[in-house]
Design a protein around this motif. Structure first.
Motif, PDB file in Angstrom:
ATOM      1  N   ARG A   1      81.784 -16.937  20.701  1.00 44.24           N
ATOM      2  CA  ARG A   1      83.233 -16.778  20.539  1.00 44.24           C
ATOM      3  C   ARG A   1      83.981 -17.871  21.298  1.00 44.24           C
ATOM      4  O   ARG A   1      84.945 -18.448  20.783  1.00 44.24           O
ATOM      5  CB  ARG A   1      83.655 -15.401  21.024  1.00 44.24           C
TER       6      ARG A   1
ATOM      7  N   HIS B   1      83.584 -21.041  19.412  1.00 49.53           N
ATOM      8  CA  HIS B   1      84.382 -20.994  18.192  1.00 49.53           C
ATOM      9  C   HIS B   1      85.840 -21.345  18.497  1.00 49.53           C
ATOM     10  O   HIS B   1      86.481 -22.118  17.763  1.00 49.53           O
ATOM     11  CB  HIS B   1      84.280 -19.606  17.570  1.00 49.53           C
TER      12      HIS B   1
ATOM     13  N   ASP C   1      76.945 -15.031  15.151  1.00 50.81           N
ATOM     14  CA  ASP C   1      78.147 -15.163  14.334  1.00 50.81           C
ATOM     15  C   ASP C   1      78.424 -13.907  13.518  1.00 50.81           C
ATOM     16  O   ASP C   1      79.532 -13.720  12.997  1.00 50.81           O
ATOM     17  CB  ASP C   1      78.005 -16.368  13.404  1.00 50.81           C
TER      18      ASP C   1
ATOM     19  N   LEU D   1      80.145 -20.210  12.498  1.00 54.26           N
ATOM     20  CA  LEU D   1      80.484 -21.288  13.427  1.00 54.26           C
ATOM     21  C   LEU D   1      80.367 -22.652  12.769  1.00 54.26           C
ATOM     22  O   LEU D   1      81.249 -23.501  12.891  1.00 54.26           O
ATOM     23  CB  LEU D   1      79.562 -21.220  14.642  1.00 54.26           C
TER      24      LEU D   1
ATOM     25  N   ARG E   1      83.441 -25.333  12.121  1.00 57.68           N
ATOM     26  CA  ARG E   1      83.434 -26.659  12.717  1.00 57.68           C
ATOM     27  C   ARG E   1      83.472 -27.736  11.643  1.00 57.68           C
ATOM     28  O   ARG E   1      83.997 -28.807  11.820  1.00 57.68           O
ATOM     29  CB  ARG E   1      82.202 -26.822  13.600  1.00 57.68           C
TER      30      ARG E   1
END
Length: 387
Positions: A331, A334, A375, A383, A387
């Motif tokens: 988290r 993220h 995730d 994730l 990204r």
């Protein structure tokens, strides 16, 4: 001496020791540390000594007109002294005194010990000529030559035992050792104490034989010397072969360090990609040693966790405990990957310093085991997609 161990067992041990020595030369010698080379030298000398003590070898050399049986027996004993020499070099190198002198000091120390071993061997064979002339075992021959002969042997045996015991006790007294390390040093102390006992016992037997007294003790010591050595070689060969086994397992990628690297790689790759603040080498580390890669990955993951502490929230209570820390880190990563503003620092439990690098690696490996599934609990796109 002539070995009294059963021939099949003796030759099985000698063959195993010879194979272990050959594999150490092939797999370890070129890039081995000096300590590893000393172990290899000791194993080669011990296997040679065991061969020279076998009756078949003694008769074969005599029938070929190369060496008399009496000379071969004594030569086997001198190779035991040669076995002690590299062990003395090895244990002496554990001292901080030689580490302060560097490579040159180590080489001087090593050369001095090997030269002393050479002088001892020549002196022993010279003193043994009297027993050879009589056609007797020197262990049972009266005369000062027997005392001098075994004085050299006992000095080397005692020096090895004393150095082993003192070095091990020094480490135990220093403390801060893992239980497995304490157990290892305790075993080494027992081996060193055994060597000291052997040195004293053999020398006392030599004095008794030289003076024609204590025949019962001389006979006991004689039979013990005949029977014990090949089994000692077997134990030493097992210990020396363990390093070969470790190298083969590493080459196959099945060693603990390689498995740890594979397990931590996904988490490590995600962390160092997002946490660009972490200083990293400008080029790929060419070192193939998985232990070095594992160490570097551990340090870089911990550095990334310190960065992520500004984006972290408390450990989620709605996630099973084994995966909770992985979710907490995922988290935070993220949020950082999305460009969130850093907030108050929250220490990630995984970034807490362990007792040593082993503790830290174990903690990170436990978290990495749940990384691929973290995730699922994010409640947001995966994730990699974010990204």
């Amino acid at each position: 001496m002539t070995s009294s161990a059963p021939q099949p067992i003796a030759w099985l041990i000698i063959g195993f020791g010879a194979v272990a020595a050959m594999l150490r030369l092939v797999l370890l010698y070129g890039r081995a540390r000096p300590s590893e080379r000393q172990v290899t030298y000791a194993l080669i000398c011990a296997v040679t000594a065991a061969m020279l003590r076998e009756q078949a070898v003694q008769r074969g050399l005599a029938e070929a007109g190369l060496l008399s049986i009496g000379f071969t027996r004594q030569l086997g004993t001198t190779f035991i002294v040669l076995t002690f020499a590299p062990l003395v070099v090895l244990t002496a190198s554990w001292s901080e005194r030689w580490s302060e002198h560097g490579r040159i000091g180590y080489r001087r120390m090593s050369t001095t010990i090997w030269a002393a071993a050479g002088v001892s061997i020549v002196s022993m064979l010279f003193c043994g000529s009297y027993a050879r002339g009589l056609g007797q075992y020197i262990d049972r021959t009266e005369g000062w030559q027997t005392v001098v002969y075994f004085a050299f042997f006992s000095l080397w045996c005692a020096a090895t035992g004393a150095l082993i015991v003192s070095a091990s006790l020094r480490e135990i007294r220093a403390g801060h050792l893992r239980p497995s390390h304490r157990l290892t040093y305790a075993v080494i102390v027992l081996v060193g104490g055994w060597a000291l006992e052997e040195a004293v016992s053999i020398f006392v037997s030599a004095v008794c034989a030289a003076t024609g007294t204590g025949q019962v003790f001389v006979d006991f010591r004689f039979h013990a010397n005949e029977n014990n050595f090949v089994y000692m070689v077997g134990l030493g060969a097992l210990a020396a072969a363990a390093r070969v086994g470790t190298e083969i397992v590493r080459w196959l990628g099945a060693d603990p360090a390689s498995r740890t690297v594979r397990q931590m790689t996904p988490m490590w790759r995600d962390l160092v990609t997002v946490c660009v603040e972490i200083p990293r080498p400008s080029h790929t580390d060419p070192d193939p040693d998985p232990r070095r890669r594992m160490h570097r990955m551990t340090v870089e993951i911990r550095d990334a966790l310190l960065v992520l502490g500004r984006f972290a929230a408390p450990i989620p209570a709605d996630v099973p405990r084994p995966a909770a820390e992985a979710v907490q880190i995922a988290r935070a990563l993220h949020l950082k990957a999305e460009g969130a503003e850093p907030g108050p620092y929250v220490r990630l439990q995984a970034s807490a310093p362990g007792r040593d690098i082993i503790d830290e690696t174990r903690t990170l490996r436990r978290i990495a085991r749940h990384w691929k599934h973290a995730d699922i609990y994010l409640g947001s796109p995966q994730l990699d997609g974010a990204r």
